[in-house]
Structure formats: structure tokens, C-alpha cells
Design a protein around this motif. Sequence first.
Motif, mmCIF file in Angstrom:
data_model
loop_
_atom_site.group_PDB
_atom_site.id
_atom_site.type_symbol
_atom_site.label_atom_id
_atom_site.label_comp_id
_atom_site.label_asym_id
_atom_site.label_seq_id
_atom_site.Cartn_x
_atom_site.Cartn_y
_atom_site.Cartn_z
ATOM 1 N N HIS A 55 75.241 35.907 -58.718
ATOM 2 C CA HIS A 55 74.665 36.235 -59.426
ATOM 3 C C HIS A 55 74.569 36.362 -61.117
ATOM 4 O O HIS A 55 74.115 35.989 -61.145
ATOM 5 C CB HIS A 55 73.397 38.193 -58.472
ATOM 6 C CG HIS A 55 73.033 38.701 -60.023
ATOM 7 N ND1 HIS A 55 71.638 38.945 -59.705
ATOM 8 C CD2 HIS A 55 73.466 38.631 -61.313
ATOM 9 C CE1 HIS A 55 71.091 39.139 -60.614
ATOM 10 N NE2 HIS A 55 71.856 39.788 -62.127
ATOM 11 N N HIS A 59 74.075 33.891 -63.954
ATOM 12 C CA HIS A 59 73.107 35.002 -64.992
ATOM 13 C C HIS A 59 72.524 34.397 -66.137
ATOM 14 O O HIS A 59 70.791 34.268 -65.838
ATOM 15 C CB HIS A 59 73.865 36.343 -64.743
ATOM 16 C CG HIS A 59 73.280 37.682 -65.383
ATOM 17 N ND1 HIS A 59 73.607 37.377 -66.656
ATOM 18 C CD2 HIS A 59 72.699 38.182 -64.923
ATOM 19 C CE1 HIS A 59 72.641 39.127 -67.348
ATOM 20 N NE2 HIS A 59 72.078 39.005 -65.941
ATOM 21 N N HIS A 63 68.858 34.438 -66.274
ATOM 22 C CA HIS A 63 67.363 34.904 -67.625
ATOM 23 C C HIS A 63 66.530 33.129 -67.968
ATOM 24 O O HIS A 63 65.402 34.084 -68.599
ATOM 25 C CB HIS A 63 68.037 36.132 -68.141
ATOM 26 C CG HIS A 63 68.821 36.766 -67.727
ATOM 27 N ND1 HIS A 63 67.831 38.422 -68.794
ATOM 28 C CD2 HIS A 63 69.740 37.740 -67.054
ATOM 29 C CE1 HIS A 63 68.252 39.411 -67.885
ATOM 30 N NE2 HIS A 63 69.550 38.707 -67.339
ATOM 31 N N CYS A 69 65.443 39.287 -63.966
ATOM 32 C CA CYS A 69 66.963 39.747 -63.757
ATOM 33 C C CYS A 69 66.406 41.309 -63.790
ATOM 34 O O CYS A 69 66.005 41.581 -64.571
ATOM 35 C CB CYS A 69 67.634 39.324 -64.322
ATOM 36 S SG CYS A 69 69.281 39.210 -63.580
ATOM 37 N N HIS A 70 68.496 42.076 -63.732
ATOM 38 C CA HIS A 70 68.787 43.390 -63.895
ATOM 39 C C HIS A 70 67.466 44.067 -62.644
ATOM 40 O O HIS A 70 66.710 44.125 -63.480
ATOM 41 C CB HIS A 70 68.804 43.723 -65.616
ATOM 42 C CG HIS A 70 69.913 43.440 -65.799
ATOM 43 N ND1 HIS A 70 69.799 41.909 -66.145
ATOM 44 C CD2 HIS A 70 70.525 43.999 -66.804
ATOM 45 C CE1 HIS A 70 70.695 41.243 -66.943
ATOM 46 N NE2 HIS A 70 71.478 42.513 -67.709
#
Lengths: 70, 281
Positions: A55, A59, A63, A69-70
Motif C-alpha cells: 500500500h 500509494h 490515489h 485510499c485511506h
Amino acid sequence: MATSYAPRTGLGALSVSIPTPVWLIGTTLLALLAIYFIGIDQGAVSVFGSDMHVHEFVHDGRHFLGFPCH
Amino acid sequence: MEKRIIGRGVLLGALGGLLAFVFSRILAEPIIDRAIDYETGRDDAQMALDRAAGKPMMDMGTELFTRGQQANAGFSFALIVFGAAMGALFAVVYYLALRRSGKITPRSLALLVSGGMFLTLYVVPSLKYPANPPAIGHHETTKPRTALYLGMIVISVVALVAAVWLGRKLAARLDNWTAVIVAAASFTVVMAVVMLVLPSLGQLSANRREYGDFATETPQPLQDPSGVIVYPGFPADDLYHFRLYSFAAQAILWLVIGVGFAWLAPRLRADRASEAAPVAA
Ligand SMILES: [Zn+2]
């Protein structure tokens, strides 16, 4: 357009050979697996449990490619 | 022939991903950095408010990769592997479509398939659930957001396949032009209804409960208990440009795949003819 369903000469013969489905299915599964690791793993679901290396590494791409994400 | 098509799909997709990375590294990476700075600053402001209110602190976690590693090695890896995977999927769809393409030339078909995949795998889903930079997106909604996004992709693909099927059925009765228009209009109406029915991210139950009634998860200005803004909302221009560049990067990827395959199409045909039916071709 109705006549367009007739297979082209030569291609009809290809469609009955066995290696083609194997290659097509194998390629599809590998591609989906790659997309899973880039876009989804260690977000909503994770195959490595609590580890976050995949991840975190991808990252920015996750996105940017539009995956949640998050 | 399928091995050659797949090989070329992977290579063209990886090339598209590489070009998308170069574009993104220059234009989008500064926005990602600003978004992360915004997020860090906002977290600090939130912590200060929580401390003042006597609330427990949350653990921020440790950094696994530096920003430099993420922005270069990680970002390029993600875009190139994603591109190669999409190129491979394109090759599979293109191979299957070639066998029933009718009067459409292999060159036009490459552009149509890549356009259709760009439309259903990115454009339509992103109209409802657009790409978000870091700092936007609540942890507690990751699962429903992922399900909604993937659901939109699946629905778009199914709807486009159905529209193509409908178009071909109608083309047998109407003229081609009318059939294409009716099929395209059907796809548009179906996807518009789907977008109306599916919830906006801000309206997910966890968001309603925690943050109030907003359409999105974009951070609002942070206020202290007296209502004074202590930290601004997420910058609108950064959000706009992040999404614009995200769109452009995917367009670059699908353009490279589509034009690349259109370029190679006559040669693929020659391969096919020599492999499968030298006499008939
Ligand atoms: Zn994130």
C-alpha cells in the motif's frame, strides 16, 4: 450488419484450438491480480494481514489512478 | 496469434504507463506533496484541538517508505504495472472482438476497444467517484468506497457490453447510424440512473454520523469549539488539477494502447493470415 456475425475465414479454425482459452484466461487473471495489488490490496481487503508495504509503496499511484485510499 | 497480441498489449500498456508516469511525475507529484503537507498540518491542528479538549491522541503510525521512494520508484512501478495489466486486458478484449468485428477494420477496432475500456474502466466511474489526492478520504469508509468504485466499474462494463449487443441487434433492422445513436443513448440513460441511485461518498452512514451532511469527503475548514476557523478546507484548485491530471494520465495510457494497436493492426493481420489460413488470406 446482420451478415457481420459470420466469422472470418481462418479465425473460426483458431477458436477451436485449446491453447487460446488458456492464454486468454491466464492473462486476464494475472492482469486482474496486478491491478488488485496496485489498487486495492491493504485497503478494504488485504492478503498480507496488517502489513502495509505494498500500500505505502504504490500509494501515490493508487490515489492518482482513482482507487479509493485511506 | 493470441500470444503476439498479448505480448504487444503488455508492452504497449507498459509504455503507456511509463509516459503517464513522466507526465504525472512532473505535473501531479507537486500536488500530492502539497496534499500530504495539508494533511499533516490538519492532523496537527486537530491534535491541538483534541489536546485542548482533553481527548485521547491517535497514533500516527510509522513511515515505511520515504516520500522520495514513493514519488519515484513506487509511483513509476504503480503506473507501469497498471499500464501493462490494462494492456494485457485490452489484448484479451481485442482478440475476442476481432473475431466478431464484422465490417470494422482491425485498425478502427483497436481505437474503439481502447476507447470503450477507457470509458468504462475510468471515465464513467470517475464521474461519480472521482480520484482523490491524499488527505481526502476517511479511514472508516474505505470498504464501502472500494465496493462502490469497483461496483461502478463492473456496472459500466456490463452496460457498455449490453449497449454494443443492442446496437448490433438494432443494426440488423435500422441503419447503422441510428442503431449506434440508440445504443449510446441507452448506455447514457442507464449510467445516469445508476449514478443517481448510488450514494455520494459524503452520504455514507459513517460520514453522516461523524461529519454531517456533505456530498463528499473533501475536508471542510477545521473550526475550534467557538467556531473560529483554525485550519482551511482542502484547496479547490489542487483538487481540480489532481483530478484533471488523473484523467489525462489515464487518457495517455489508453491513447498509447489504442493508437499503438491501430498502428500494429495490419501486421497482426498478416501474422494471423500466415499462421492460420495462408491460402484464404
Ligand atoms: Zn492514501
